[in-house]
Design a protein around this motif. Structure first.
Motif, PDB file in Angstrom:
ATOM      1  N   LEU A  45       0.836  -1.198   0.000  1.00 11.72           N
ATOM      2  CA  LEU A  45       0.000   0.000   0.000  1.00 11.72           C
ATOM      3  C   LEU A  45       0.870   1.248   0.000  1.00 11.72           C
ATOM      4  O   LEU A  45       2.031   1.220   0.420  1.00 11.72           O
ATOM      5  CB  LEU A  45      -0.873   0.036   1.268  1.00 11.72           C
ATOM      6  CG  LEU A  45      -1.925  -1.057   1.430  1.00 11.72           C
ATOM      7  CD1 LEU A  45      -2.683  -0.829   2.736  1.00 11.72           C
ATOM      8  CD2 LEU A  45      -2.889  -1.077   0.254  1.00 11.72           C
ATOM      9  N   GLY A  46       0.301   2.369  -0.433  1.00  9.92           N
ATOM     10  CA  GLY A  46       0.945   3.671  -0.279  1.00  9.92           C
ATOM     11  C   GLY A  46       0.348   4.404   0.920  1.00  9.92           C
ATOM     12  O   GLY A  46      -0.641   3.953   1.519  1.00  9.92           O
ATOM     13  N   THR A  47       0.925   5.538   1.248  1.00 11.36           N
ATOM     14  CA  THR A  47       0.439   6.303   2.417  1.00 11.36           C
ATOM     15  C   THR A  47      -1.007   6.729   2.230  1.00 11.36           C
ATOM     16  O   THR A  47      -1.823   6.616   3.155  1.00 11.36           O
ATOM     17  CB  THR A  47       1.307   7.558   2.603  1.00 11.36           C
ATOM     18  OG1 THR A  47       1.458   8.188   1.314  1.00 11.36           O
ATOM     19  CG2 THR A  47       2.691   7.190   3.136  1.00 11.36           C
ATOM     20  N   LEU A  48      -1.333   7.213   1.031  1.00 13.88           N
ATOM     21  CA  LEU A  48      -2.688   7.708   0.786  1.00 13.88           C
ATOM     22  C   LEU A  48      -3.690   6.560   0.698  1.00 13.88           C
ATOM     23  O   LEU A  48      -4.774   6.612   1.302  1.00 13.88           O
ATOM     24  CB  LEU A  48      -2.681   8.538  -0.515  1.00 13.88           C
ATOM     25  CG  LEU A  48      -4.003   9.155  -0.965  1.00 13.88           C
ATOM     26  CD1 LEU A  48      -4.608  10.060   0.104  1.00 13.88           C
ATOM     27  CD2 LEU A  48      -3.795   9.948  -2.271  1.00 13.88           C
ATOM     28  N   THR A  49      -3.332   5.517  -0.039  1.00  8.90           N
ATOM     29  CA  THR A  49      -4.282   4.398  -0.154  1.00  8.90           C
ATOM     30  C   THR A  49      -4.488   3.738   1.205  1.00  8.90           C
ATOM     31  O   THR A  49      -5.605   3.341   1.551  1.00  8.90           O
ATOM     32  CB  THR A  49      -3.824   3.350  -1.199  1.00  8.90           C
ATOM     33  OG1 THR A  49      -2.504   2.899  -0.891  1.00  8.90           O
ATOM     34  CG2 THR A  49      -3.829   3.936  -2.607  1.00  8.90           C
ATOM     35  N   PHE A  50      -3.427   3.630   2.009  1.00  9.38           N
ATOM     36  CA  PHE A  50      -3.600   3.032   3.343  1.00  9.38           C
ATOM     37  C   PHE A  50      -4.565   3.855   4.189  1.00  9.38           C
ATOM     38  O   PHE A  50      -5.433   3.309   4.876  1.00  9.38           O
ATOM     39  CB  PHE A  50      -2.257   2.899   4.068  1.00  9.38           C
ATOM     40  CG  PHE A  50      -2.413   2.445   5.502  1.00  9.38           C
ATOM     41  CD1 PHE A  50      -3.101   1.276   5.807  1.00  9.38           C
ATOM     42  CD2 PHE A  50      -1.899   3.199   6.546  1.00  9.38           C
ATOM     43  CE1 PHE A  50      -3.266   0.851   7.123  1.00  9.38           C
ATOM     44  CE2 PHE A  50      -2.070   2.796   7.874  1.00  9.38           C
ATOM     45  CZ  PHE A  50      -2.757   1.619   8.153  1.00  9.38           C
ATOM     46  N   GLU A  51      -4.418   5.177   4.143  1.00  8.32           N
ATOM     47  CA  GLU A  51      -5.274   6.049   4.965  1.00  8.32           C
ATOM     48  C   GLU A  51      -6.758   5.858   4.584  1.00  8.32           C
ATOM     49  O   GLU A  51      -7.627   5.768   5.453  1.00  8.32           O
ATOM     50  CB  GLU A  51      -4.836   7.504   4.746  1.00  8.32           C
ATOM     51  CG  GLU A  51      -5.348   8.474   5.779  1.00  8.32           C
ATOM     52  CD  GLU A  51      -4.857   8.213   7.194  1.00  8.32           C
ATOM     53  OE1 GLU A  51      -3.789   7.565   7.357  1.00  8.32           O
ATOM     54  OE2 GLU A  51      -5.567   8.615   8.133  1.00  8.32           O
ATOM     55  N   ILE A  52      -7.020   5.781   3.275  1.00  6.93           N
ATOM     56  CA  ILE A  52      -8.411   5.599   2.824  1.00  6.93           C
ATOM     57  C   ILE A  52      -8.927   4.227   3.244  1.00  6.93           C
ATOM     58  O   ILE A  52     -10.040   4.080   3.765  1.00  6.93           O
ATOM     59  CB  ILE A  52      -8.511   5.758   1.292  1.00  6.93           C
ATOM     60  CG1 ILE A  52      -8.086   7.176   0.884  1.00  6.93           C
ATOM     61  CG2 ILE A  52      -9.925   5.448   0.802  1.00  6.93           C
ATOM     62  CD1 ILE A  52      -7.909   7.358  -0.621  1.00  6.93           C
ATOM     63  N   ILE A  53      -8.104   3.210   3.029  1.00  5.59           N
ATOM     64  CA  ILE A  53      -8.519   1.831   3.340  1.00  5.59           C
ATOM     65  C   ILE A  53      -8.778   1.681   4.840  1.00  5.59           C
ATOM     66  O   ILE A  53      -9.777   1.089   5.258  1.00  5.59           O
ATOM     67  CB  ILE A  53      -7.442   0.847   2.819  1.00  5.59           C
ATOM     68  CG1 ILE A  53      -7.499   0.814   1.281  1.00  5.59           C
ATOM     69  CG2 ILE A  53      -7.619  -0.544   3.415  1.00  5.59           C
ATOM     70  CD1 ILE A  53      -6.313   0.153   0.618  1.00  5.59           C
ATOM     71  N   LYS A  54      -7.888   2.227   5.655  1.00  2.00           N
ATOM     72  CA  LYS A  54      -8.034   2.159   7.122  1.00  2.00           C
ATOM     73  C   LYS A  54      -9.360   2.771   7.560  1.00  2.00           C
ATOM     74  O   LYS A  54     -10.050   2.247   8.428  1.00  2.00           O
ATOM     75  CB  LYS A  54      -6.863   2.911   7.760  1.00  2.00           C
ATOM     76  CG  LYS A  54      -6.723   2.718   9.249  1.00  2.00           C
ATOM     77  CD  LYS A  54      -5.439   3.367   9.778  1.00  2.00           C
ATOM     78  CE  LYS A  54      -5.525   4.883   9.717  1.00  2.00           C
ATOM     79  NZ  LYS A  54      -4.339   5.550  10.299  1.00  2.00           N
ATOM     80  N   ASN A  55      -9.737   3.858   6.906  1.00  2.00           N
ATOM     81  CA  ASN A  55     -10.930   4.598   7.334  1.00  2.00           C
ATOM     82  C   ASN A  55     -12.226   4.086   6.722  1.00  2.00           C
ATOM     83  O   ASN A  55     -13.289   4.257   7.317  1.00  2.00           O
ATOM     84  CB  ASN A  55     -10.780   6.082   6.975  1.00  2.00           C
ATOM     85  CG  ASN A  55      -9.887   6.806   7.959  1.00  2.00           C
ATOM     86  OD1 ASN A  55     -10.237   6.963   9.126  1.00  2.00           O
ATOM     87  ND2 ASN A  55      -8.698   7.203   7.507  1.00  2.00           N
ATOM     88  N   LYS A  56     -12.158   3.510   5.521  1.00  2.00           N
ATOM     89  CA  LYS A  56     -13.425   3.270   4.796  1.00  2.00           C
ATOM     90  C   LYS A  56     -13.732   1.820   4.465  1.00  2.00           C
ATOM     91  O   LYS A  56     -14.881   1.505   4.159  1.00  2.00           O
ATOM     92  CB  LYS A  56     -13.421   4.099   3.504  1.00  2.00           C
ATOM     93  CG  LYS A  56     -13.273   5.593   3.789  1.00  2.00           C
ATOM     94  CD  LYS A  56     -13.531   6.447   2.581  1.00  2.00           C
ATOM     95  CE  LYS A  56     -13.460   7.925   2.989  1.00  2.00           C
ATOM     96  NZ  LYS A  56     -13.507   8.849   1.849  1.00  2.00           N
ATOM     97  N   VAL A  57     -12.722   0.960   4.452  1.00  2.00           N
ATOM     98  CA  VAL A  57     -12.973  -0.417   4.011  1.00  2.00           C
ATOM     99  C   VAL A  57     -13.532  -1.244   5.167  1.00  2.00           C
ATOM    100  O   VAL A  57     -13.169  -1.034   6.328  1.00  2.00           O
ATOM    101  CB  VAL A  57     -11.664  -1.021   3.446  1.00  2.00           C
ATOM    102  CG1 VAL A  57     -11.753  -2.530   3.301  1.00  2.00           C
ATOM    103  CG2 VAL A  57     -11.354  -0.372   2.097  1.00  2.00           C
ATOM    104  N   ASP A  58     -14.423  -2.197   4.849  1.00  6.30           N
ATOM    105  CA  ASP A  58     -15.057  -2.996   5.900  1.00  6.30           C
ATOM    106  C   ASP A  58     -14.219  -4.187   6.332  1.00  6.30           C
ATOM    107  O   ASP A  58     -14.213  -4.530   7.507  1.00  6.30           O
ATOM    108  CB  ASP A  58     -16.442  -3.461   5.421  1.00  6.30           C
ATOM    109  CG  ASP A  58     -17.416  -2.296   5.329  1.00  6.30           C
ATOM    110  OD1 ASP A  58     -17.810  -1.788   6.387  1.00  6.30           O
ATOM    111  OD2 ASP A  58     -17.741  -1.872   4.208  1.00  6.30           O
ATOM    112  N   ASP A  59     -13.562  -4.857   5.379  1.00  9.45           N
ATOM    113  CA  ASP A  59     -12.744  -6.008   5.782  1.00  9.45           C
ATOM    114  C   ASP A  59     -11.817  -6.429   4.642  1.00  9.45           C
ATOM    115  O   ASP A  59     -12.057  -6.083   3.485  1.00  9.45           O
ATOM    116  CB  ASP A  59     -13.627  -7.202   6.201  1.00  9.45           C
ATOM    117  CG  ASP A  59     -12.980  -8.024   7.327  1.00  9.45           C
ATOM    118  OD1 ASP A  59     -11.768  -7.862   7.572  1.00  9.45           O
ATOM    119  OD2 ASP A  59     -13.703  -8.818   7.951  1.00  9.45           O
ATOM    120  N   ILE A  60     -10.770  -7.157   5.012  1.00 11.27           N
ATOM    121  CA  ILE A  60      -9.834  -7.721   4.025  1.00 11.27           C
ATOM    122  C   ILE A  60      -9.642  -9.201   4.366  1.00 11.27           C
ATOM    123  O   ILE A  60      -9.506  -9.556   5.545  1.00 11.27           O
ATOM    124  CB  ILE A  60      -8.473  -6.979   4.052  1.00 11.27           C
ATOM    125  CG1 ILE A  60      -8.670  -5.507   3.651  1.00 11.27           C
ATOM    126  CG2 ILE A  60      -7.453  -7.653   3.139  1.00 11.27           C
ATOM    127  CD1 ILE A  60      -7.398  -4.663   3.699  1.00 11.27           C
TER     128      ILE A  60
END
Lengths: 314, 314
Positions: free
Chosen positions: A237-252
């Motif tokens: 991940l990149g810094t920006l994609t990680f920030e979005i994923i951390k905040n908005k994604v439900d699960d991995i």
């Protein structure tokens, strides 16, 4: 950190829609029976250059000012992003400068050259790639277009889910693969704001589980040269994609390599479409977690179809 | 000989249309550039059972009286027709009796059994297949459904071209593969009556050139066990299909095995869809005869997508 909004994805779609293919959504009764849920496959393998990456690259190129466009765009990549940026540049009258490791497969060198890009070869290390790219940019004045960790790219990738929801609105979950996180973060950006009741989840190879571990810990853990067959997902991940994923994604969900092989072959045999190993990861996640998805309507983004036919994983 | 008319194809379409997939028509800019004409691929590889054969089988089953349906349908085949007839029967409440050689590939036996057909195995000779089929029919009272040399089957296959012309009307030529001739004769039946200005032509492997030689001579020459990689085209024409082809088809082109391989790989790599070798024969014919098709709009029927992924010809 300033994060993109659903409105930015909508603006991106408006910008790129006449330049991209509106890819079809396919279904398969026999795969639905196997997994016990109803799947809607958004076929970005049928997108230009055979991958969703064309959306983000196109949005990045079309966002340039005339002055920027005149100086071109640049990236380092040997994969789908290189081909996508090369074609997006050519179709919009810009020059693409691509830094590729000298040991990249011949077929990929040819594809990128075929789209008219100017290729600079370098040693096959991340350090050499980055330093060569810096030199190319300082020589040409080209604008860097990152494969995923960049606002316009993320918003462009989010248009695949937006388009899918226009074709098949009634979904419980949308699942994508995750590598660098451009597709997943773009999807979450659009969906969690516009359709908060729809879950956004991802599948990731266990052999390249940086997104899974980072998401679960809330802190960024990169991976180093993972060896998964899902070659599009070997990045962190990149810094920006990680920030979005951390905040908005439900699960991995992480998946075994063997599940990726089984899922890939299942789609080839039953749906008669060619998907690359990375694209099979979401179906692999559903196969490994049937109870989670049971009886749901699930949108699944097929990320691409670029496969070396001389070297299949089955 | 009494030949079917375009009106019979129209009736067939009305009968089967809610039972079949309306398959998409795909295009490829990069293949158009290579061949120098504009191709419209009618994707019957995305049809039920992965082949156009479902259209004819479905029309045959739906044409039965209730009394006939109660006694079932029967055929001998180890290929797409067996799977098509098995599924068409099951979806319409009839029993399918399929005679297969005992050495048929396991995957084909499984597919046909998976569609609920009753399989009778026999020695792998044409004589054994025919005598076993006669016995099955006399035991069960089932109605024989021939893979191609039968009115309802031919009219069903003709609906693929009819549907294509509804999706893309502006064509100069329609090209199909030719094996037993069901698809080609059904296509010619509809097209040459309804759109006489459109040429109907076919591609055939040089290694199985019975249709080419019979068409050119005006007299029927069967082939014996041809060994082409286009496994769906190893059969000879039937009396009915030959009569239609002789009267209505504009031309037949024979192609080299190597051209079939090249064309098949071209579609896999550039269109990201899986087509079987037989489906690549029309594109191979265009590649070998570019001057004939130059600047035309050509409809090309992709006949099927059933391939042994463990044994690819490239």
């Amino acid at each position: 950190m300033n994060l993109p909004l659903a409105a930015d994805v909508i603006v991106a779609y408006d910008r790129i829609k006449s330049h991209i293919h509106q890819t079809p959504v396919f279904t398969s009764k026999s795969i639905n029976q196997i997994v016990g849920c109803e799947l809607f496959f958004k076929c970005e393998n049928l997108q230009k250059v055979g991958a969703f990456k064309y959306r983000g690259a196109c949005n990045a190129v079309l966002s340039l000012s005339d002055a920027q466009k005149a100086q071109g765009v640049a990236t380092h990549s040997s994969g789908n992003h290189a081909a996508a940026l090369a074609l997006a540049a050519r179709e919009n009258g810009a020059t693409a400068y691509i830094v590729m490791p000298e040991n990249a497969p011949e077929i990929k060198k040819k594809a990128v050259a075929g789209y008219g890009a100017k290729i600079t070869f370098c040693q096959p290390t991340l350090e050499a790639r980055e330093s060569t790219l810096v030199k190319v940019i300082s020589d040409t004045g080209a604008t860097m277009v990152h494969p995923y960790n960049q606002w316009e790219v993320i918003c462009g990738q989010g248009t695949a889910a937006m388009e899918l929801l226009g074709q098949q609105g009634d979904l419980n979950t949308i699942i994508t693969p995750v590598g660098g996180g451009g597709l997943l973060s773009g999807t979450a950006t659009f969906v969690k704001e516009q359709f908060p009741e729809i879950k956004v989840v991802a599948g990731e190879p266990k052999m390249a589980d940086d997104a899974y571990r980072s998401f679960k810990a809330g802190e960024f853990f990169p991976v180093d040269n993972p060896n998964t067959i899902a070659d599009g997902l070997r990045t962190s991940l990149g810094t920006l994609t990680f920030e979005i994923i951390k905040n908005k994604v439900d699960d991995i969900y992480v998946v075994e390599e063997e599940s990726i092989r089984i899922a890939m072959r299942m789609v080839w045999e039953r749906m008669k479409i060619i998907i690359e190993p990375s694209s099979a990861v979401p179906l692999a996640a559903i196969l490994e977690n049937r109870a989670v998805f049971a009886n749901q309507k699930v949108g699944l983004i097929i990320s691409g179809g670029n496969v070396d036919l001389g070297n299949l994983p089955f």
